[in-house]
Design an enzyme around this catalytic site. Structure first.
Site, mmCIF file in Angstrom:
data_model
loop_
_atom_site.group_PDB
_atom_site.id
_atom_site.type_symbol
_atom_site.label_atom_id
_atom_site.label_comp_id
_atom_site.label_asym_id
_atom_site.label_seq_id
_atom_site.Cartn_x
_atom_site.Cartn_y
_atom_site.Cartn_z
ATOM 1 N N HIS A 53 -39.327 -80.352 -12.240
ATOM 2 C CA HIS A 53 -40.235 -79.407 -13.065
ATOM 3 C C HIS A 53 -39.325 -78.513 -13.872
ATOM 4 C CE1 HIS A 53 -42.144 -79.844 -9.088
ATOM 5 N NE2 HIS A 53 -43.474 -79.658 -9.875
ATOM 6 N N ASP A 56 -37.503 -76.329 -11.903
ATOM 7 C CA ASP A 56 -36.462 -76.559 -10.842
ATOM 8 C C ASP A 56 -35.295 -76.708 -11.394
ATOM 9 O OD1 ASP A 56 -38.614 -77.382 -9.311
ATOM 10 O OD2 ASP A 56 -38.722 -79.425 -9.921
ATOM 11 N N MET A 87 -38.834 -89.089 -15.472
ATOM 12 C CA MET A 87 -40.166 -88.289 -15.244
ATOM 13 C C MET A 87 -39.857 -86.944 -15.305
ATOM 14 S SD MET A 87 -42.061 -86.413 -13.305
ATOM 15 C CE MET A 87 -42.798 -86.863 -11.352
ATOM 16 N N GLU A 180 -52.173 -86.257 -11.779
ATOM 17 C CA GLU A 180 -52.122 -86.252 -10.393
ATOM 18 C C GLU A 180 -53.204 -85.465 -9.540
ATOM 19 O OE1 GLU A 180 -48.112 -85.334 -8.761
ATOM 20 O OE2 GLU A 180 -48.675 -84.989 -6.885
ATOM 21 N N LYS A 182 -55.095 -83.942 -6.426
ATOM 22 C CA LYS A 182 -55.233 -83.493 -4.982
ATOM 23 C C LYS A 182 -56.521 -82.696 -4.688
ATOM 24 C CE LYS A 182 -51.829 -80.917 -2.067
ATOM 25 N NZ LYS A 182 -50.353 -79.950 -2.033
ATOM 26 N N GLU A 216 -50.908 -89.757 -5.337
ATOM 27 C CA GLU A 216 -49.837 -89.393 -4.116
ATOM 28 C C GLU A 216 -50.514 -89.925 -2.856
ATOM 29 O OE1 GLU A 216 -47.402 -85.962 -4.432
ATOM 30 O OE2 GLU A 216 -47.968 -85.381 -2.006
ATOM 31 N N HIS A 219 -52.275 -87.131 -0.888
ATOM 32 C CA HIS A 219 -53.436 -86.398 -1.332
ATOM 33 C C HIS A 219 -54.613 -87.198 -1.139
ATOM 34 C CE1 HIS A 219 -50.641 -84.209 -4.427
ATOM 35 N NE2 HIS A 219 -50.371 -83.936 -3.053
ATOM 36 N N ASP A 244 -46.666 -91.223 -6.575
ATOM 37 C CA ASP A 244 -45.724 -90.480 -5.624
ATOM 38 C C ASP A 244 -45.795 -90.718 -3.950
ATOM 39 O OD1 ASP A 244 -44.840 -88.800 -7.769
ATOM 40 O OD2 ASP A 244 -46.033 -87.116 -7.087
ATOM 41 N N ASP A 254 -50.618 -80.284 4.037
ATOM 42 C CA ASP A 254 -49.681 -81.322 3.087
ATOM 43 C C ASP A 254 -48.396 -81.474 3.679
ATOM 44 O OD1 ASP A 254 -48.931 -82.449 0.923
ATOM 45 O OD2 ASP A 254 -48.810 -80.732 -0.448
ATOM 46 N N ASP A 256 -46.048 -84.022 3.393
ATOM 47 C CA ASP A 256 -44.828 -84.376 2.591
ATOM 48 C C ASP A 256 -44.047 -85.474 3.449
ATOM 49 O OD1 ASP A 256 -45.986 -84.049 -0.067
ATOM 50 O OD2 ASP A 256 -45.129 -82.028 0.103
ATOM 51 N N ASP A 286 -42.054 -88.181 -3.353
ATOM 52 C CA ASP A 286 -42.551 -86.738 -3.397
ATOM 53 C C ASP A 286 -42.838 -86.208 -2.109
ATOM 54 O OD1 ASP A 286 -42.996 -84.394 -4.102
ATOM 55 O OD2 ASP A 286 -44.809 -84.793 -5.012
#
Ligand code: GCO
Ligand code: MN
Ligand code: MN
Length: 386
Positions: A53, A56, A87, A180, A182, A216, A219, A244, A254, A256, A286
Site C-alpha cells: 500500500h 506501507d 502489484m 477485491e 470482502k 481472497e 473473504h 489473495d 478475519d 488471515d 495476503d
C-alpha cells in the site's frame, strides 16, 4: 522439494510478513521492520515479488526528504535481491478521514481526497514497476443503512473507478485494476460484498476491459461461500487478474491464516483450478503469522504458505495422473457429447426435436454417480496414502 521458482510468481505484501501482531484487543508483539528488511526476508524465503500500500512504504505524513530516502532504500533492496513489484495498492481505510468510506463517503471532500490519494499511489506503484493495482474498499460500507444510500454508493464507486481508469489511460501507464471484495470487517457490511458482486459491477464501467478482480480465500470463506466457485467465475470471464491466498475458518473474524493451514480440501480444489487452467498472474499471500510468532516463526509462516501451495500443486498433478480417479471421471462424464442435436445452441429445429423426445426418468434417476468413491480417493490422496 517444494522450493519457490520465479515462474510460480509468489508474492507477499509488505503488510503481511511485516504485520506486528496488533489486534483490537492487544498491542504489537513484534517490532516494525523496515521495507528494506522485509524485502530481504522475502528473498530468503524464496518469494518472487513484494507488494505494498502507498503508506506501507511511505508513511502518510512523511516529508519529501524522508520519502526520497525511503524510495532509495527500497530500490536498493529490490536491486540487491532481484525481487519485483508486480502489484501496488492504496490505503483508503486507516486514516480517520476515511472512517465513513473513501469513494463512497458522504463527504465530497473525502471522496476527492480519496481519488487524489489513489492517483499518487498509482504513480508510486508505476515507479517500481507494478502492472496491477488492487482496490480493496475496506471502509466502503456501513454499520447502519440509515445514513448511506446503497444505490448512491454504487454510483459513487463507479464514478471513481471511471475517473481512475481515465487517469491511467491519460498517463499512458501499463496498469490493470483488480477489485477485491470482502463481506464485512472492518465495516459492519461492505458494499460489493463478494467476487460475484464485483464481476457484475465491473461490467458497468466505462473501461471494463482494464478492470478485473482480486479474490481472497478468507473473504468468501468468512461468509461461508465456496471460494473456488467464485474464482472459477472470474477465470471463466477472463477477470482473474490477481489472487489473495490465505486461510480462514468460516464464520469467524478475519483470520488471515497461512495458506492451506485450515481448509486443506478446498485449498486443494482451488490450487487445482488455478493450475489446470494455466493461471499465470501473481500468487499473492495476503496472510500473516500468529500473533504469538517471533520473526523466526514469521519466516516459517511465509515458507509454509509457499510449501503448502506447491504441495497442493503436486497433489493436483497426482490427481490428474491417477488411473483409478481418472477412470471414475470418465465414467461420470460418459455420454456427455451425445445430446448436441437436441440442446446446445438453440435452433427451432432442435427445439422441435427436443419437444418430441421422450426421456426415461427412472433410468436417469437410477444412473450410478460414484462421487463417494471419487471423493474418498481424493481424501486418501490428500492424506498421503495414495
Ligand atoms: C483485508 C484485505 C487487505 C487487502 C489489501 C490490498 O482483509 O485487510 O484483504 O489485506 O488485500 O488492502 O488492497
Ligand atoms: Mn483480507
Ligand atoms: Mn486481501
Amino acid at each position: 522439494m517444494y522450493d519457490a521458482k520465479p515462474e510460480h510468481k509468489f508474492t507477499f505484501g509488505l503488510w503481511t510478513v511485516g504485520h506486528v501482531g496488533r489486534d483490537p484487543f492487544g498491542e504489537a508483539t513484534r517490532h516494525k521492520l523496515t521495507a528494506h528488511e522485509i524485502v530481504h526476508m522475502l528473498a530468503d524465503v524464496g518469494a518472487w515479488g513484494v507488494n505494498y500500500h502507498d503508506n506501507d512504504l511511505i508513511p502518510i505524513d512523511a516529508t519529501q526528504g524522508e520519502t526520497a530516502q525511503i524510495k532509495r532504500d527500497f530500490r536498493k533492496a529490490l536491486d540487491d535481491t532481484g525481487l519485483v513489484v508486480p502489484m501496488a495498492t492504496v490505503n483508503l481505510f486507516s486514516d480517520p478521514s476515511f472512517r465513513d468510506g473513501a469513494f463512497t463517503s458522504n463527504d465530497p471532500k473525502v471522496r476527492a481526497y480519496a481519488v487524489q490519494k489513489t492517483m499518487n499511489a498509482i504513480d508510486l506503484g508505476i515507479e517500481f514497476g507494478a502492472t496491477t493495482f488492487v482496490f480493496w474498499g475496506g471502509r466502503e460500507g456501513t454499520e447502519t443503512d440509515a445514513g448511506k444510500d446503497p444505490i448512491t454508493a454504487i454510483k459513487r464507486s463507479r464514478e471513481a473507478m471511471n475517473y481512475l481508469c481515465e487517469y491511467v489511460i491519460d498517463q499512458g501507464y501499463d496498469l490493470r485494476f483488480a477489485l477485491e471484495a470482502k463481506p464485512n470487517e472492518p465495516r459492519g457490511d461492505i458494499y460489493n460484498a463478494t467476487t460475484g458482486n464485483m464481476l457484475a459491477f465491473i461490467e458497468t464501467l466505462d473501461h471494463s476491459d482494464m478492470v478485473g478482480v482480486n479474490p481472497e480465500v478468507a473473504h468468501e470463506q468468512m461468509a461461508g461461500l465456496n471460494f473456488t466457485h467464485h474464482v472459477a467465475q472470474a477465470m471463466e470471464a477472463d477477470k482473474l487478474f490477481h489472487i489473495d491466498l490465505n486461510d480462514q475458518v468460516p464464520g469467524r473474524y478475519d483470520q488471515d491464516y497461512r495458506f492451506g493451514s485450515v481448509s486443506i480440501k478446498s485449498s486443494f480444489f482451488l490450487v487445482k483450478l488455478l493450475e489446470d487452467n494455466g493461471y499465470d498472474n501473481p500468487r499473492h499471500f495476503d496472510a500473516h503469522a500468529y500473533r504469538s510468532s517471533n520473526y523466526d516463526d514469521v519466516k516459517a509462516f511465509a515458507r509454509g504458505c509457499i510449501r503448502n501451495y506447491l504441495i497442493l500443486k503436486e497433489k493436483a498433478a497426482q490427481f490428474n495422473a491417477d488411473a483409478e480417479i481418472q477412470a471414475l471421471l470418465t465414467e461420470i462424464d460418459a455420454g456427455n457429447d451425445t445430446m448436441g442435436e437436441l440442446v446446445g445452441a438453440y435452433s427451432a429445429e432442435k427445439a422441435a426435436a427436443l419437444r418430441a423426445q421422450s426421456f426415461d426418468r427412472a433410468a436417469l434417476g437410477a444412473r450410478g454417480m460414484p462421487y463417494e468413491r471419487l471423493d474418498q480417493l481424493t481424501i486418501e490422496l490428500l492424506m498421503g496414502i495414495r
